[in-house]
Scaffold this motif. Sequence first.
Motif, PDB file in Angstrom:
ATOM      1  N   TRP A  33      34.726  17.676  46.479  1.00  0.00           N
ATOM      2  CA  TRP A  33      35.422  18.013  45.252  1.00  0.00           C
ATOM      3  C   TRP A  33      35.695  16.723  44.489  1.00  0.00           C
ATOM      4  O   TRP A  33      36.095  15.753  45.103  1.00  0.00           O
ATOM      5  CB  TRP A  33      36.741  18.723  45.590  1.00  0.00           C
ATOM      6  N   PRO A  34      35.456  16.650  43.220  1.00  0.00           N
ATOM      7  CA  PRO A  34      34.994  17.743  42.360  1.00  0.00           C
ATOM      8  C   PRO A  34      33.503  18.050  42.560  1.00  0.00           C
ATOM      9  O   PRO A  34      32.752  17.179  42.968  1.00  0.00           O
ATOM     10  CB  PRO A  34      35.254  17.215  40.951  1.00  0.00           C
ATOM     11  N   PRO A  35      33.108  19.281  42.271  1.00  0.00           N
ATOM     12  CA  PRO A  35      31.728  19.718  42.521  1.00  0.00           C
ATOM     13  C   PRO A  35      30.758  19.246  41.436  1.00  0.00           C
ATOM     14  O   PRO A  35      30.451  19.955  40.500  1.00  0.00           O
ATOM     15  CB  PRO A  35      31.851  21.251  42.531  1.00  0.00           C
ATOM     16  N   MET A  36      30.284  18.027  41.600  1.00  0.00           N
ATOM     17  CA  MET A  36      29.453  17.414  40.565  1.00  0.00           C
ATOM     18  C   MET A  36      28.023  17.155  41.015  1.00  0.00           C
ATOM     19  O   MET A  36      27.274  16.439  40.343  1.00  0.00           O
ATOM     20  CB  MET A  36      30.098  16.104  40.099  1.00  0.00           C
ATOM     21  N   ALA A  37      27.627  17.726  42.150  1.00  0.00           N
ATOM     22  CA  ALA A  37      26.274  17.464  42.658  1.00  0.00           C
ATOM     23  C   ALA A  37      25.208  17.866  41.636  1.00  0.00           C
ATOM     24  O   ALA A  37      24.210  17.164  41.463  1.00  0.00           O
ATOM     25  CB  ALA A  37      26.054  18.196  43.977  1.00  0.00           C
ATOM     26  N   MET A  38      25.405  18.981  40.944  1.00  0.00           N
ATOM     27  CA  MET A  38      24.384  19.426  39.989  1.00  0.00           C
ATOM     28  C   MET A  38      24.275  18.459  38.810  1.00  0.00           C
ATOM     29  O   MET A  38      23.174  18.212  38.308  1.00  0.00           O
ATOM     30  CB  MET A  38      24.669  20.848  39.504  1.00  0.00           C
ATOM     31  N   VAL A  39      25.405  17.906  38.369  1.00  0.00           N
ATOM     32  CA  VAL A  39      25.350  16.922  37.280  1.00  0.00           C
ATOM     33  C   VAL A  39      24.536  15.711  37.724  1.00  0.00           C
ATOM     34  O   VAL A  39      23.672  15.201  36.994  1.00  0.00           O
ATOM     35  CB  VAL A  39      26.775  16.508  36.848  1.00  0.00           C
ATOM     36  N   ARG A  40      24.792  15.259  38.945  1.00  0.00           N
ATOM     37  CA  ARG A  40      24.032  14.124  39.486  1.00  0.00           C
ATOM     38  C   ARG A  40      22.546  14.491  39.589  1.00  0.00           C
ATOM     39  O   ARG A  40      21.664  13.709  39.250  1.00  0.00           O
ATOM     40  CB  ARG A  40      24.595  13.771  40.873  1.00  0.00           C
ATOM     41  N   PHE A  41      22.290  15.709  40.043  1.00  0.00           N
ATOM     42  CA  PHE A  41      20.905  16.167  40.205  1.00  0.00           C
ATOM     43  C   PHE A  41      20.169  16.183  38.858  1.00  0.00           C
ATOM     44  O   PHE A  41      19.047  15.685  38.744  1.00  0.00           O
ATOM     45  CB  PHE A  41      20.915  17.571  40.834  1.00  0.00           C
ATOM     46  N   VAL A  42      20.828  16.738  37.838  1.00  0.00           N
ATOM     47  CA  VAL A  42      20.205  16.805  36.511  1.00  0.00           C
ATOM     48  C   VAL A  42      19.915  15.391  36.001  1.00  0.00           C
ATOM     49  O   VAL A  42      18.843  15.110  35.446  1.00  0.00           O
ATOM     50  CB  VAL A  42      21.100  17.583  35.525  1.00  0.00           C
ATOM     51  N   SER A  43      20.859  14.468  36.239  1.00  0.00           N
ATOM     52  CA  SER A  43      20.694  13.099  35.728  1.00  0.00           C
ATOM     53  C   SER A  43      19.535  12.382  36.412  1.00  0.00           C
ATOM     54  O   SER A  43      18.947  11.464  35.849  1.00  0.00           O
ATOM     55  CB  SER A  43      21.988  12.307  35.897  1.00  0.00           C
ATOM     56  N   GLN A  44      19.183  12.804  37.631  1.00  0.00           N
ATOM     57  CA  GLN A  44      18.120  12.125  38.382  1.00  0.00           C
ATOM     58  C   GLN A  44      16.847  12.972  38.482  1.00  0.00           C
ATOM     59  O   GLN A  44      15.946  12.663  39.264  1.00  0.00           O
ATOM     60  CB  GLN A  44      18.628  11.803  39.804  1.00  0.00           C
ATOM     61  N   PHE A  45      16.790  14.030  37.666  1.00  0.00           N
ATOM     62  CA  PHE A  45      15.729  15.019  37.878  1.00  0.00           C
ATOM     63  C   PHE A  45      14.319  14.444  37.725  1.00  0.00           C
ATOM     64  O   PHE A  45      13.414  14.791  38.491  1.00  0.00           O
ATOM     65  CB  PHE A  45      15.910  16.202  36.934  1.00  0.00           C
ATOM     66  N   GLU A  46      14.132  13.547  36.760  1.00  0.00           N
ATOM     67  CA  GLU A  46      12.762  13.016  36.582  1.00  0.00           C
ATOM     68  C   GLU A  46      12.272  12.353  37.858  1.00  0.00           C
ATOM     69  O   GLU A  46      11.125  12.530  38.271  1.00  0.00           O
ATOM     70  CB  GLU A  46      12.728  12.023  35.419  1.00  0.00           C
ATOM     71  N   ARG A  47      13.152  11.596  38.497  1.00  0.00           N
ATOM     72  CA  ARG A  47      12.789  10.914  39.738  1.00  0.00           C
ATOM     73  C   ARG A  47      12.630  11.906  40.892  1.00  0.00           C
ATOM     74  O   ARG A  47      11.779  11.759  41.763  1.00  0.00           O
ATOM     75  CB  ARG A  47      13.877   9.880  40.072  1.00  0.00           C
ATOM     76  N   LEU A  48      13.470  12.955  40.888  1.00  0.00           N
ATOM     77  CA  LEU A  48      13.497  13.886  42.027  1.00  0.00           C
ATOM     78  C   LEU A  48      12.451  14.995  41.929  1.00  0.00           C
ATOM     79  O   LEU A  48      12.172  15.663  42.931  1.00  0.00           O
ATOM     80  CB  LEU A  48      14.890  14.539  42.118  1.00  0.00           C
ATOM     81  N   ALA A  49      11.876  15.173  40.745  1.00  0.00           N
ATOM     82  CA  ALA A  49      10.991  16.331  40.538  1.00  0.00           C
ATOM     83  C   ALA A  49       9.887  16.455  41.584  1.00  0.00           C
ATOM     84  O   ALA A  49       9.638  17.562  42.097  1.00  0.00           O
ATOM     85  CB  ALA A  49      10.412  16.300  39.129  1.00  0.00           C
TER      86      ALA A  49
END
Length: 292
Positions: A33-49
């Motif tokens: 908490w706070p539940p921010m994993a998705m925000v982090r995921f979106v910010s790194q999506f190009e690398r993680l795709a």
Amino acid sequence: MKFVSFEGGRIGVGDGDDIVDVTHLVGDGEPIWPPMAMVRFVSQFERLAPEVVGALKSAPRRPRASVRLETPIAWPNKVIAFPANYHAHIEEMRSGPGLISTFKADGQGFFLKANSSLSGPNDPIVLPDLLDREIHHECELAVIIGKTGRAIARERAYDHVFGYSCLLDMVVRGREERVMRKSFDTFCPVGPHIVTRDEVANPGDIDLALWVNGEQRQKANTRDLIVDIPAMIAMASAVMTLYPGDIIASGTPAGVGPVRGGDSIRIAISGVGDMTLDVVQGELGAHSVWKK
Ligand code: MN
């Protein structure tokens, strides 16, 4: 691809009826908490795709229907919302019981909704205890920002979009401050997932519709927006830095109307999503500020 949040902020990716848990790509998978994993995921999506694509091919799947979906982005930096963004809705508000808009969205700008008003596809909309007030549904497209930017030109606006979702902008009609009327808990359902922008062929031609208890109340297409999606991004980023995970609500078309406890609201956006939410009468919310 479609991304969901579930089980306390875990991240799922799916291309059909199944999802694959990819939470480990941005953390150890423990609920925090706070539940921010998705925000982090979106910010790194190009690398993680590439890793996401790999997970879809080989990682264990589970039926999407077996998990309880949550609002896709629970803790964005902000929720930006455009008012009066279709001509027909402006006309109905001029003659209706609510705030009389004298400016359209292209001359009026935008407002913010409290992030804490976000709720998910399985959460009921809880009406405040304001029985003498009308509480309206507004059917809107959610644009999810994927890339940080300030002063974004409309020609580059879609480079900053991660994807799209369905959004209900719930509101108590009246003349009090708009932020307060629109920020009760559960007044911003978003879901059931985020569709990445590559899956939406033409964001300028998306059908939206909303039903209450099976009766259609709202129907529109994004081609009729006064401020279109690139213009929303340009205007918002003229004022403030847009961050990955930020949510922009497109503004509602005509057909807004009151809901009551026991109602069921369905929102469907072509190529984006479809969700049905229960409306329940809550016990909280009364305050002298609402008494006139
Ligand atoms: Mn709205």
